[in-house]
Design a protein around this motif. Sequence first.
Motif: not given
Length: 392
Positions: A62-73, A97-111
């Motif tokens: 859901c957060a990635l969808v917002l980021a990909l549509t141009g909404v500033q997170l 927990a570490r894998i989930g946090a790193v994956a979420a951070t990386t994907s949202m930062l890239a988007a």
Amino acid sequence: MDCALALATFAMVLLGDAIPPGNPVRLSVPDVLVVVIGIAGSASLFLHRERPRLTTGLTTACALVLALTGVQLNPLLQAPCLASLFLLALRTDRRTARIGAVAATTSMLAASLAHGSGGVSWGVFTIGLISWTLLPGAVGDAMRSNTEYLAAAEARATLAEHTREEEALRRVSEERVRMARELHDVVAHHVALAATQARTVTYLMRHHPERAPEMMDNLCDSTDEALRELRATVGLLRQRNDTDSPRDPAPGLAQLPDLLSSFERAGLSVEVSTQGDRQPLSPGVDLTAYRVVQEALTNVTKHAGTVGARVHLAYTPHWVTVTVVDDGRTDLPASSPGRVPGYGLIGMRERAHSVGGRLQAGPRPEGGFSVTLGLPTHKTAQHPTHEEVPHP
């Protein structure tokens, strides 16, 4: 709790979209897409108890969808994702927990960086997004570690309590065995003497009536002594505040003359000899030596068919050897027809082993029976060699 969490995160999403970047005072109407994504992300939190990994994946999407549509997170728009990362760390292991946090951070930062930082410098935006995305996982991991630590401490306390209970039960069992041995030795010794003296009284009343009163006095003394020892032994089971409890110390080799005089009154003459310098003995060793001599002489009185016995005490720096011999019959008490085997020799061996000693008993080649007891004068003494054990 889950409803409150979902409503709170949805309200944060709406607030995060209503506050325009650069002007936090003026609020705007939330975008329809943000409202829909907020409802989907907040509703996903209802799955966190059974499927925390799936919940994290859905809220991150859901957060990635917002980021990909141009909404500033910002942290408010990411509220469902941040809450799911916290719950993931709280309900799973640290690696997940570490894998989930790193994956979420990386994907949202890239988007987010792919569509620009919305006027905010790249460094500030990157540091902020990484910080607020990794923080919930760290807090959840700390809370989970603290909960596990408390659970482990409680388990150790429970185990220690059970261990103490088992140790207490074991010591109670050992104390019961010790009390049983004491009662057996006291009762067997005095009953054997009383029986012998009673038969002697019967004989004297028929053939020498003038000597019967003296033997009757000896019989009364034996029964009185038996009652005193029984009272002293059983009195250990009384309560501490019982003023009638005996205060007499446990018998030892120092009371050996009184013991031998009781046998002499029953008609058994006992010779005592000592070799070496007398060594101080611990209370347990001293009591064991006394009881073994008592039991051995009682067996002589009941089974040997002789009026004489010898007790020899041999001391070395580390060991004391007690030998009781007689010149009577060589057959064992249990070998007589119709006789029920006793526990005298078994009890003597158990007593010796309980204090680190050893006992040998058996017929002598020249006739009679011999009981040899070796006991350490100190707890650290090893089994004696042949040179260390003197012979009478």
